[in-house]
Motif scaffolding. Structure first.
Motif, PDB file in Angstrom:
ATOM      1  N   THR A 306       0.843  -1.187   0.000  1.00 36.08           N
ATOM      2  CA  THR A 306       0.000   0.000   0.000  1.00 36.08           C
ATOM      3  C   THR A 306       0.883   1.244   0.000  1.00 36.08           C
ATOM      4  O   THR A 306       2.048   1.186   0.407  1.00 36.08           O
ATOM      5  N   ALA A 307       0.329   2.353  -0.477  1.00 35.15           N
ATOM      6  CA  ALA A 307       1.071   3.610  -0.552  1.00 35.15           C
ATOM      7  C   ALA A 307       0.562   4.577   0.512  1.00 35.15           C
ATOM      8  O   ALA A 307      -0.650   4.760   0.676  1.00 35.15           O
ATOM      9  N   ILE A 308       1.496   5.181   1.240  1.00 41.79           N
ATOM     10  CA  ILE A 308       1.184   6.171   2.269  1.00 41.79           C
ATOM     11  C   ILE A 308       1.781   7.507   1.832  1.00 41.79           C
ATOM     12  O   ILE A 308       2.984   7.602   1.587  1.00 41.79           O
ATOM     13  N   SER A 309       0.948   8.528   1.726  1.00 38.49           N
ATOM     14  CA  SER A 309       1.417   9.841   1.289  1.00 38.49           C
ATOM     15  C   SER A 309       1.426  10.817   2.457  1.00 38.49           C
ATOM     16  O   SER A 309       0.595  10.737   3.367  1.00 38.49           O
ATOM     17  N   PHE A 310       2.393  11.731   2.437  1.00 37.01           N
ATOM     18  CA  PHE A 310       2.443  12.790   3.445  1.00 37.01           C
ATOM     19  C   PHE A 310       3.168  13.997   2.862  1.00 37.01           C
ATOM     20  O   PHE A 310       3.911  13.884   1.870  1.00 37.01           O
ATOM     21  N   GLY A 311       2.933  15.146   3.465  1.00 33.70           N
ATOM     22  CA  GLY A 311       3.585  16.367   3.021  1.00 33.70           C
ATOM     23  C   GLY A 311       4.142  17.141   4.198  1.00 33.70           C
ATOM     24  O   GLY A 311       3.559  17.140   5.289  1.00 33.70           O
ATOM     25  N   ILE A 312       5.285  17.800   3.996  1.00 30.98           N
ATOM     26  CA  ILE A 312       5.875  18.650   5.036  1.00 30.98           C
ATOM     27  C   ILE A 312       6.193  20.014   4.421  1.00 30.98           C
ATOM     28  O   ILE A 312       6.628  20.110   3.272  1.00 30.98           O
ATOM     29  N   THR A 339      13.656  17.179   3.078  1.00 27.89           N
ATOM     30  CA  THR A 339      13.394  18.541   2.621  1.00 27.89           C
ATOM     31  C   THR A 339      11.891  18.731   2.428  1.00 27.89           C
ATOM     32  O   THR A 339      11.137  17.760   2.278  1.00 27.89           O
ATOM     33  N   ALA A 340      11.452  19.974   2.431  1.00 23.43           N
ATOM     34  CA  ALA A 340      10.031  20.275   2.269  1.00 23.43           C
ATOM     35  C   ALA A 340       9.511  19.706   0.953  1.00 23.43           C
ATOM     36  O   ALA A 340      10.184  19.761  -0.081  1.00 23.43           O
ATOM     37  N   GLY A 341       8.289  19.137   1.005  1.00 25.21           N
ATOM     38  CA  GLY A 341       7.707  18.573  -0.205  1.00 25.21           C
ATOM     39  C   GLY A 341       6.663  17.529   0.105  1.00 25.21           C
ATOM     40  O   GLY A 341       6.321  17.275   1.273  1.00 25.21           O
ATOM     41  N   ASN A 342       6.146  16.906  -0.940  1.00 31.50           N
ATOM     42  CA  ASN A 342       5.165  15.828  -0.823  1.00 31.50           C
ATOM     43  C   ASN A 342       5.848  14.488  -1.089  1.00 31.50           C
ATOM     44  O   ASN A 342       6.607  14.352  -2.062  1.00 31.50           O
ATOM     45  N   TYR A 343       5.547  13.500  -0.235  1.00 37.83           N
ATOM     46  CA  TYR A 343       6.231  12.216  -0.303  1.00 37.83           C
ATOM     47  C   TYR A 343       5.227  11.070  -0.382  1.00 37.83           C
ATOM     48  O   TYR A 343       4.067  11.195   0.045  1.00 37.83           O
ATOM     49  N   ASN A 344       5.722   9.957  -0.913  1.00 38.05           N
ATOM     50  CA  ASN A 344       4.925   8.740  -1.006  1.00 38.05           C
ATOM     51  C   ASN A 344       5.791   7.567  -0.587  1.00 38.05           C
ATOM     52  O   ASN A 344       6.914   7.416  -1.077  1.00 38.05           O
ATOM     53  N   TYR A 345       5.277   6.760   0.334  1.00 37.73           N
ATOM     54  CA  TYR A 345       6.014   5.579   0.786  1.00 37.73           C
ATOM     55  C   TYR A 345       5.203   4.335   0.442  1.00 37.73           C
ATOM     56  O   TYR A 345       4.036   4.215   0.819  1.00 37.73           O
ATOM     57  N   LYS A 346       5.839   3.387  -0.272  1.00 40.58           N
ATOM     58  CA  LYS A 346       5.189   2.118  -0.594  1.00 40.58           C
ATOM     59  C   LYS A 346       5.610   1.079   0.436  1.00 40.58           C
ATOM     60  O   LYS A 346       6.761   0.649   0.465  1.00 40.58           O
ATOM     61  N   TRP A 347       4.661   0.700   1.277  1.00 40.81           N
ATOM     62  CA  TRP A 347       4.945  -0.281   2.327  1.00 40.81           C
ATOM     63  C   TRP A 347       4.534  -1.664   1.860  1.00 40.81           C
ATOM     64  O   TRP A 347       3.381  -1.890   1.481  1.00 40.81           O
ATOM     65  N   ASN A 348       5.491  -2.600   1.903  1.00 37.16           N
ATOM     66  CA  ASN A 348       5.230  -3.993   1.565  1.00 37.16           C
ATOM     67  C   ASN A 348       5.063  -4.772   2.858  1.00 37.16           C
ATOM     68  O   ASN A 348       6.006  -4.923   3.631  1.00 37.16           O
ATOM     69  N   ALA A 349       3.855  -5.278   3.099  1.00 34.78           N
ATOM     70  CA  ALA A 349       3.534  -5.975   4.343  1.00 34.78           C
ATOM     71  C   ALA A 349       3.492  -7.485   4.158  1.00 34.78           C
ATOM     72  O   ALA A 349       2.783  -8.187   4.891  1.00 34.78           O
ATOM     73  N   ALA A 350       4.267  -7.997   3.200  1.00 35.60           N
ATOM     74  CA  ALA A 350       4.249  -9.437   2.940  1.00 35.60           C
ATOM     75  C   ALA A 350       4.668 -10.252   4.154  1.00 35.60           C
ATOM     76  O   ALA A 350       4.259 -11.403   4.321  1.00 35.60           O
ATOM     77  N   ALA A 351       5.497  -9.662   5.025  1.00 34.95           N
ATOM     78  CA  ALA A 351       5.979 -10.387   6.206  1.00 34.95           C
ATOM     79  C   ALA A 351       5.047 -10.249   7.402  1.00 34.95           C
ATOM     80  O   ALA A 351       5.310 -10.827   8.455  1.00 34.95           O
ATOM     81  N   ASN A 352       3.946  -9.500   7.252  1.00 38.05           N
ATOM     82  CA  ASN A 352       3.033  -9.262   8.363  1.00 38.05           C
ATOM     83  C   ASN A 352       1.750 -10.061   8.196  1.00 38.05           C
ATOM     84  O   ASN A 352       1.366 -10.427   7.084  1.00 38.05           O
ATOM     85  N   SER A 353       1.076 -10.315   9.306  1.00 41.17           N
ATOM     86  CA  SER A 353      -0.174 -11.067   9.269  1.00 41.17           C
ATOM     87  C   SER A 353      -1.354 -10.134   9.032  1.00 41.17           C
ATOM     88  O   SER A 353      -1.268  -8.914   9.225  1.00 41.17           O
TER      89      SER A 353
END
Length: 376
Positions: A306-312, A339-353
């Motif tokens: 899943t993708a998590i977006s945030f901005g600073i 640095t200031a900007g908008n970010y996107n993190y793709k979290w892979n949870a294949a190892a989680n239940s």
């Protein structure tokens, strides 16, 4: 040059040096490493542990050493292999197989105190060995040679590998007939029928591939000279180059789960990924937001990524962490200056239940938490 890396669990791992007598151990997920002397062993090539306390290492000059206290102390064992040994595999604390130069495959059934030859009919200098279960194993080496055993190493039969290149790396996915081989001149081979037929699935490197490792049938890595690191997520149909700090030879790759992996190589480096090799955090452009924000993950529910977006809105230190329903942090995705900007993190949870998770963004004077659902 670091020649091998082996983890007994997600926290505890070992690295050996080809041109010395030292081993390094971590008990904190690779954050710190402690050096120990392996005594008689020089030029260590290969390492194998059956648990966090019991392990063996071997290399050149017919030398084998063993530890029974987690690598702190090592003692020599008699070892009849010729010039060098490059492959070790132990089924348990008593029974193991070793292979190396001089057409040598040997076996022990008493923890390495006594070895006997099981190399009848074998003609190869061996570089790698992999077992798919406690009976079925494979050993590879020069001139594209691969041998197979179906009786825990007592006898070996040669297979047709479809290459004449040296096979430096070999890995079979546990309890399957699917295996991969890394060869000289940049080839990667694959079999899906226990070695009965091998096909070339990659030829693009142009230089030696040294090692191969798979988390499952589809997700794996191959690495070699010139810092080459390749990843596949579709069983070798396509391979994507990964960026690493190592510029010369990568000797070995080891993953504890789909996200956390280690590699060692010729520059004395130990490198680690917590994102499965991908650059999970990306900057989404040059527009600076007016305020700090945390977006809802997408997709949600998700499996496994899943993708998590945030901005600073200014340069600052940022933490993005994932917690389970008990409040335990299960993954720290970001903990760094951005640095200031908008970010996107793709979290892979294949190892989680499966279950509900909470992700939290923490910056200077700002904290926000949102829910997400993993459904497998």
């Amino acid at each position: 040059e670091l020649s091998d890396v082996y983890f007994t669990d997600v926290n505890t791992g070992f690295v050996i040096n080809e041109f010395g007598s030292f081993i390094w151990k971590t008990i904190d997920v690779g954050q710190t490493w402690t050096q120990y002397d392996m005594g008689a062993l020089r030029h260590a090539n290969t390492l194998f542990f059956t648990d966090s306390q019991t392990g063996w290492a071997s290399g050149y000059n017919s030398t084998l050493v063993k530890t029974t206290n987690g690598g702190v102390n090592w003692f020599s064992q008699p070892y009849p292999v010729g010039n060098a040994n490059f492959a070790l595999y132990f089924f348990n604390a008593n029974t193991g197989i070793a292979a190396g130069y001089g057409n040598q495959i040997i076996k022990t059934t008493n923890g390495g105190n006594l070895w006997y030859s099981v190399n009848a009919g074998v003609n190869c200098n061996f570089y790698a060995m992999s077992f798919s279960d406690n009976l079925t194993g494979y050993a590879s080496g020069g001139n594209g040679v691969i041998y197979k055993t179906t009786n825990a190493g007592e006898t070996w039969v040669q297979q047709q590998s479809n290459t004449s290149n040296e096979i430096f790396g070999l890995y079979f996915v546990p309890n399957t007939n699917t295996g991969y081989a890394a060869t000289g001149l940049g080839q990667i081979l694959k079999t899906t029928n226990g070695g009965g037929l091998w096909s070339v699935v990659y030829t693009g490197a142009g230089y030696d591939m040294q090692t191969v490792f798979f988390n499952d049938i589809n997700n794996g890595y191959a690495a070699g000279n010139n810092g080459a690191m390749l990843r596949t997520t579709n069983g070798g149909v396509t391979w994507t180059a990964q960026s690493t700090p190592i510029q010369t030879q990568i000797s070995k790759v080891h993953f504890e789960n789909p996200n956390v992996g280690y590699a060692v190589g010729a520059e004395g480096m130990i490198i680690k990924t917590i994102t499965g090799g991908f650059t999970a955090l990306t900057n989404e452009g040059s527009i600076v937001p007016n305020a700090i924000s945390l977006g809802q993950n997408f997709p949600n529910p998700f499996n496994p990524e899943t993708a998590i977006s945030f901005g600073i809105n200014k340069d600052q230190h940022v933490k993005l962490q994932v917690y389970d329903v008990t409040g335990r942090m299960v993954s720290e995705l970001v903990n760094q200056e951005l640095t200031a900007g908008n970010y996107n993190y793709k979290w892979n949870a294949a190892a989680n239940s499966s279950g509900m998770y909470f992700y939290r963004l923490t910056t200077e004077g700002f904290t926000e938490t949102k829910k997400m659902m993993l459904i497998k």
